[in-house]
Design a protein around this motif. Structure first.
Motif: not given
Length: 675
Positions: A614-615, A627-628, A633-635, A653-654
């Motif tokens: 999680i971020v 890029r992050l 590759q967080p869930e 949107e990203t």
């Protein structure tokens, strides 16, 4: 006291239970009619069985109460607006940009610092005739003028659902408005509306009358604080009361004074009765007096805007008046049951009105508990007897509403009895002087001395209340409670009344049953919340507040040193029967329940050795989110309320492009993980 002696009250109780169940499941009209037919068949069968077999007569009682329960379901369904095709929501598409809405302003609500609020009765949407009510919000920045009751307006705006609470245990304003049949809202801004006429209905003329009375008192020299209390007590308008005064009345235990209720209507009935008593000597005088009293009470209800509190009070006292003057034996419990039943026929949502619940609990406690208190001691001095009566009534009423007061307000004013001893006589004097002033205004008689006395009496009452409220040592706040404890407390009080009405050894079992039920609810609630451990990201504008709750202890995580006093945190602590263990500053990495959580703040640091699940984005970090995501590759990505809205929209949107779940607390509310 045998409850079975009051069948109408029990019948009404089952109607109430039916309404509460229907509110949870929202049955359609067809479903409720089908269930009602089945209940009617069981009722008829129960009747015939009771006629032929004496030992099975209890089946008829059960059939009667299940019929009452089903009738409660039907009442809710019949009064639930979306059940009808004419309701605007059945043709509304919430994703459409704008709708043309035409309607009439029917009620002014309490404004806030940024906007004025109203209820709009819908006449048509996009040219199609329909029904319903909307919450209308008029920005004070966009318009210096206000709307009036009766204004017919047309609006070009998007109909939006009313925002749900963004934090756990927060007051649900959308739920509150649902009980007033309001499900959506309109924003009036950028000149997107126009007043196209005036609808001169009853509400319009009553509002004009109230405005005339307000203008009269204002021109008579009342101060702002005096005028606001005057409007609350005489015409039911509480919107402009100074928040500090409202807080003082709440802390002193006199908040019920500011809403027209049974106390005010009872005082008025006594005053009107005193004036009209000579009519009893003429032919059919008792009948004429009863009719005049009922008419006067309902005229007062109309003048005050037919609010829920005054309608229920006037309805109840109308029953009492008719029974009293027509020399018919009036059982107060059946009178209460009758008044509740009649009110629910017209508005079943009264069941969910806090004032409705408090009012009837108070009245039931007064007629049940107060006679017990009076029987234990009765002063011989008339003055002492008068004040002792006020004291016992206050004790009984406060005991009756205590469980509900703790459930809704989580505080207990320890000096409520002193407040009532001082305030109730003053309220009586205020109502007398106020009515004399209004009559003088309409007749055209000068009454400046009366108005001056009226204003000074209000100031004296405010001063007394504020002095009592200042003794904050006697105000117990943040008391935890929930529905189970509230119901158990009410049952305990009922069991206590049953015992003290007939204090035999065999009746001690009622007290024991009540105590066991209360202890089970209290300790069961504590144990349940102790077992619920979680990590939570709260929603608060421009702030980062997180928490880890384990075993009824909360570790608060925030750079804000005042986070502990935040109302969101206080609600959370109180509702979880928890305490704050400590407060910690933010850090970049957390490990919660095998979940690795990375917090990215304004420094934008996110290069860590271990891949996070999680971020959390906070304080609008200047990062390339794409890029992050490719790197870590967080869930899921979480954005809290400390971020700027423009950044949240870009991140949203990203995440959509990257097929990564995105949770904005500003939009979806708090985020939590079970531990």
């Amino acid at each position: 006291m045998k409850v079975i002696r009051f069948p109408l009250l029990i019948f009404t109780l089952f109607v109430v239970l039916g309404i509460c169940l229907a509110d949870q499941f929202r049955p359609s009209l067809n479903t409720t009619f089908l269930v009602l037919w089945g209940s009617c068949i069981l009722f008829v069968l129960g009747y015939f069985i009771a006629q032929t077999k004496f030992n099975l007569r209890f089946l008829f009682g059960l059939a009667t109460y299940q019929l009452a329960f089903t009738f409660g379901l039907l009442l809710f369904a019949v009064h639930y607006p979306p059940n009808f095709k004419s309701h605007y929501s059945n043709d509304l598409h919430y994703d459409q940009e704008k709708s043309w809405v035409e309607g009439i302003i029917t009620e002014k609500l309490k404004p806030n610092a940024y906007s004025n609020k109203y209820f709009l009765k819908v006449n048509s949407v996009n040219g199609k005739i329909c029904s319903g009510k909307l919450l209308v919000i008029l920005s004070k920045k966009e318009s210096t003028s206000t709307l009036q009751i009766g204004d017919k307006i047309v609006v070009s705006s998007k109909i939006k659902p009313i925002i749900k609470p963004h934090n756990p245990y927060q007051f649900d304003y959308s739920r509150y408005l649902e009980k007033k049949d309001v499900f959506d809202q309109l924003y009036l801004e950028n000149n997107n509306f126009k007043i196209i006429g005036i609808h001169k209905n009853t509400a319009y003329y009553l509002e004009k009358s109230r405005n005339s009375i307000e203008e009269y008192f204002k021109n008579s020299g009342l101060t702002e604080d005096q005028l606001s209390i005057c409007k609350a007590l005489l015409i039911g308008q509480k919107q402009n009361i100074n928040p500090e005064i409202t807080d003082a009345y709440s802390k002193s235990g006199a908040i019920h004074i500011l809403a027209i209720s049974g106390l005010h209507v009872g005082i008025l009935l006594f005053l009107f009765k005193t004036v009209l008593d000579p009519l009893k000597k003429i032919k059919r005088g008792r009948f004429i007096t009863a009719i005049i009293l009922v008419v006067l009470l309902w005229l007062f209800a109309l003048l005050s805007g037919l609010s829920a509190s005054v309608v229920r009070a006037v309805t109840m006292f109308s029953f009492v008046t008719i029974g009293m003057y027509l020399k018919r034996h009036t059982n107060i419990y059946n009178t209460l049951g009758s008044s509740i039943f009649i009110l629910l026929l017209f508005e079943p949502n009264y069941v969910f009105d806090v004032g409705f619940q408090l009012s009837y609990c108070a009245v039931l406690a007064i007629v049940t508990i107060q006679p017990l208190l009076s029987s234990w001691y009765q002063p011989k001095n008339k003055i002492a007897s008068y004040f002792y009566s006020i004291f016992t009534v206050s004790i009984a009423a406060q005991l009756g509403v205590l469980p509900l007061s703790l459930y809704y307000f989580h505080q207990f004013p320890g000096l409520f009895f002193i407040t009532n001893l001082a305030v109730i006589p003053l309220v009586t004097l205020i109502l007398i002087l106020g009515i004399i002033s209004i009559l003088a205004f309409y007749i055209g008689i000068p009454s400046s001395l009366v108005v001056q006395a009226f204003g000074k009496t209000i100031s004296l009452m405010n001063e007394i209340v504020q002095k009592i409220a200042a003794l904050d040592t006697f105000i117990f706040e943040d008391i935890p409670s929930n529905l189970a404890i509230t119901i158990a407390s009410l049952i305990l009080i009922l069991m206590g009344v049953i015992y003290f009405k007939n204090p035999k050894k065999s009746n001690i079992k009622f007290i024991l049953m009540g105590l066991i039920g209360f202890q089970f609810a209290l300790y069961g609630s504590i144990a349940y919340h102790k077992s619920q451990s979680e990590f939570i990201v709260f929603q608060y504008p421009q702030k980062t507040i997180m928490g880890i709750k384990e075993n009824n202890e909360l570790v608060l995580i925030s750079p804000d040193t005042m986070a502990l006093t935040n109302y969101i945190i206080k609600n959370y602590i109180r509702s979880n029967f928890a305490t704050v263990k400590k407060t910690l500053p933010l850090k970049n990495v957390y490990s919660i329940n095998r979940n690795q959580i990375l917090l990215v703040d304004q420094n934008g640091i996110y290069f860590i050795p271990q891949k996070p699940d999680i971020v959390i984005l906070t304080q609008t970090p200047k990062i390339n989110l794409e890029r992050l995501i490719d790197t870590l590759q967080p869930e899921i990505i979480i954005a809290d309320g400390s971020n700027y809205l423009y950044a949240i929209e870009l991140w949203k949107e990203t995440c959509r492009k990257k097929s990564i779940p995105f949770h904005s607390t500003s939009e979806k509310g708090y985020f939590k993980i079970k531990i």
